[in-house]
Design a protein around this motif. Structure first.
Motif, mmCIF file in Angstrom:
data_model
loop_
_atom_site.group_PDB
_atom_site.id
_atom_site.type_symbol
_atom_site.label_atom_id
_atom_site.label_comp_id
_atom_site.label_asym_id
_atom_site.label_seq_id
_atom_site.Cartn_x
_atom_site.Cartn_y
_atom_site.Cartn_z
ATOM 1 N N LEU A 178 3.265 2.774 -1.930
ATOM 2 C CA LEU A 178 3.744 2.538 -3.288
ATOM 3 C C LEU A 178 5.219 2.849 -3.503
ATOM 4 C CD1 LEU A 178 2.285 1.443 -5.689
ATOM 5 C CD2 LEU A 178 1.781 3.756 -6.431
ATOM 6 N N HIS B 74 0.829 -1.229 0.000
ATOM 7 C CA HIS B 74 0.000 0.000 0.000
ATOM 8 C C HIS B 74 0.855 1.268 0.000
ATOM 9 C CE1 HIS B 74 1.211 -0.813 4.040
ATOM 10 N NE2 HIS B 74 0.594 0.203 4.553
ATOM 11 N N THR C 103 -5.447 -0.823 -2.053
ATOM 12 C CA THR C 103 -6.427 -0.313 -1.081
ATOM 13 C C THR C 103 -6.140 -0.997 0.256
ATOM 14 O OG1 THR C 103 -7.914 -2.151 -1.544
ATOM 15 C CG2 THR C 103 -8.196 -0.143 -2.882
ATOM 16 N N ALA D 17 -0.451 -4.457 -10.089
ATOM 17 C CA ALA D 17 -1.012 -3.101 -10.032
ATOM 18 C C ALA D 17 -0.041 -2.156 -9.317
ATOM 19 C CB ALA D 17 -2.362 -3.133 -9.323
ATOM 20 N N ALA D 18 0.521 -2.624 -8.217
ATOM 21 C CA ALA D 18 1.450 -1.774 -7.456
ATOM 22 C C ALA D 18 2.680 -1.440 -8.300
ATOM 23 C CB ALA D 18 1.865 -2.476 -6.158
ATOM 24 N N ILE E 206 -0.243 1.678 -9.056
ATOM 25 C CA ILE E 206 -1.543 1.772 -8.365
ATOM 26 C C ILE E 206 -1.389 1.156 -6.968
ATOM 27 C CG2 ILE E 206 -3.998 1.152 -8.443
ATOM 28 C CD1 ILE E 206 -3.448 0.627 -11.551
#
Ligand SMILES: [Zn+2]
Length: 467
Positions: A192, A190, A266, A258-259, A263
């Motif tokens: 990033l 989370h 969440t 995604a990371a 992104i």
């Protein structure tokens, strides 16, 4: 009774006898600390009291701030001597905080200084300690020898070099120094920027690109094996909460990808991803016969304004109030179901859960491995007389104190070895007072062995570090 005399914390004759005969002489097996391997490898020599005693000590910073000292004297640009004077001004105000005991115990044990530290005595104590360091060449090796330190487990990120450890092993230090595998950063999908920077570093450490979840797991495995090769047999995890949410490999892979594409996860996806990676690591430790340490229940960086100015882990933390037992039970049970629960030590930072944790560890006993899942010693805010007694009492009442792996310094400072003495005195006092009341037999062979086991032998056997 005089302050901090030879019977410090020992209120009765049975306690004194136990401590002197069975505890004091035991070597120190310090399986969890934060000493820099670089300083041990270089056999760092200390030239003044600030370097060895105050540098980076956030316990002292907290007390100084609470006493109204300016940040300049904690993390700021004041000179070492000015910072020492600010600490000396604070010490008289720390009465009944463990810092008052630790401070004077450390001055006694390292420099033979019996004077109380305050503003008046500060210049004398500064000169006396520095002169002692100068004439006795106080360095890392002489300290660990003086305190009979058998083993040191440092705390190392998977991206850290193991060169210092190799250098120490090749040298003539008789104390065994091994790394501990602490892959907390692998869970922080989370955050990033930090996460991606860390993944790049891990790629460099394994000399390979990390483009997928599979690559990440392979890299973790490779580093775990590299650590194993230099004698590491323990991991450590600092967790705000226990991650035990269901998460498939496909889900974790998508969160990772995604990371890497910018992104951030969440909160829900972070929990899922962390659960997946933590479970993978638990299995890895089990395969290798390692022990897994879990530090649970701190509320870190509670003061966000202070964190923004001074950075994380600078003394603005608190005891968390998140109840952990259910999630922890699920995590341990998931591993147990696969028959892959490693040896484990759970450290607690909120006494509310002492009894729940102490009973939980007993639910995961294993035949043939005494004390396989341990309730660890009082940690952080609980690393003081009352907290130590609470932990010992909870464990005694619902588990086997005799199988307890005992104390760790968990310290960044080479001046923390008297924490073991402190713990041993508290332990002997607790047992001795029950001998005096007829609650424990006055049987030296029976009770003496238990004390020796808790002070050294249990940890030595549990860690199973190759010599
Ligand atoms: Zn620690």
């Amino acid at each position: 009774m005089a302050f901090l005399d030879q019977h410090f914390l020992l209120d009765n004759q049975a306690a004194i006898d136990l401590y002197e005969k069975h505890a004091a002489q035991q070597p120190i097996f310090d399986y969890h600390c934060h000493l820099p391997p670089r300083d041990i490898a270089a056999n760092r020599r200390f030239t003044n009291l600030f370097e060895i005693w105050l540098e980076g000590d956030h316990y002292k910073w907290r007390a100084m701030r609470a006493n109204g000292e300016s940040e300049r004297f904690c993390t700021g640009d004041a000179t070492p001597y000015e910072k020492f004077l600010a600490w000396a001004r604070t010490v008289p105000y720390t009465l009944r905080n463990p810092l008052y005991h630790w401070t004077h115990l450390e001055l006694q044990r390292y420099f033979g200084i019996n004077e109380l530290l305050n503003e008046d005595s500060a210049p004398r104590i500064w000169a006396q300690a520095n002169e002692f360091m100068e004439s006795n060449s106080l360095d890392v090796q002489s300290i660990v020898k003086q305190f009979k330190v058998h083993t040191i487990g440092t705390t190392d990120d998977p991206t850290d070099t193991l060169d210092h450890h190799k250098q120490i092993a090749a040298g003539d230090l008789t104390t065994r120094v091994v790394p501990t595998f602490r892959p907390d950063a692998a869970l922080r999908v989370h955050l990033l920027e930090d996460f991606n920077r860390w993944i790049e570093k891990l790629g460099l450490a394994v000399d390979s690109k990390i483009d997928s979840l599979k690559d990440l797991l392979n890299a973790l495995r490779q580093r775990q094996q590299d650590f194993h090769a230099v004698g590491c047999r323990m991991s450590d995890h600092g967790l705000d909460i226990t991650y035990s949410e269901p998460c498939t490999e496909t889900q974790a892979a998508a969160i990772f990808t995604a990371a890497r594409a910018g992104i951030a996860a969440t909160p829900e996806d972070h929990t899922r991803f962390a659960s997946f990676v933590l479970f993978f690591l638990g299995q890895l430790y089990s395969e290798s016969g390692w022990a897994m340490q879990i530090h649970l229940g701190a509320l870190r960086n509670a003061n966000s304004r202070a964190k923004a100015i001074h950075g994380p882990d600078t003394g603005f933390d608190a005891m968390g109030s998140t109840l952990q037992t259910h999630a922890l039970a699920t995590f341990l049970d998931n591993l147990e179901q696969q028959n892959t629960l490693p040896k484990t030590i759970i450290y607690n930072n909120n006494p509310i859960e002492n009894y729940s944790f102490a009973t939980l560890v007993g639910s995961f006993s294993a035949q043939g491995i005494p004390g396989k899942v341990q309730f660890g010693s009082g940690w952080w805010f609980l690393d003081q007389k009352e907290g130590i007694e609470w932990q010992l009492n909870a464990l005694s009442n619902v588990g086997l104190l005799s199988r307890f792996v005992g104390m760790v310094t968990d310290s960044r400072s080479f001046m923390s070895y008297p924490r073991h003495e402190y713990f041993r005195r508290v332990l002997c006092n607790l047992i001795g007072s029950e001998i005096e009341r007829g609650l424990i037999p006055n049987d030296d062979a029976l009770v003496g062995r238990m004390v020796q086991d808790i002070c050294f032998t249990n940890a030595h056997r549990f860690a199973a570090i190759p010599s």
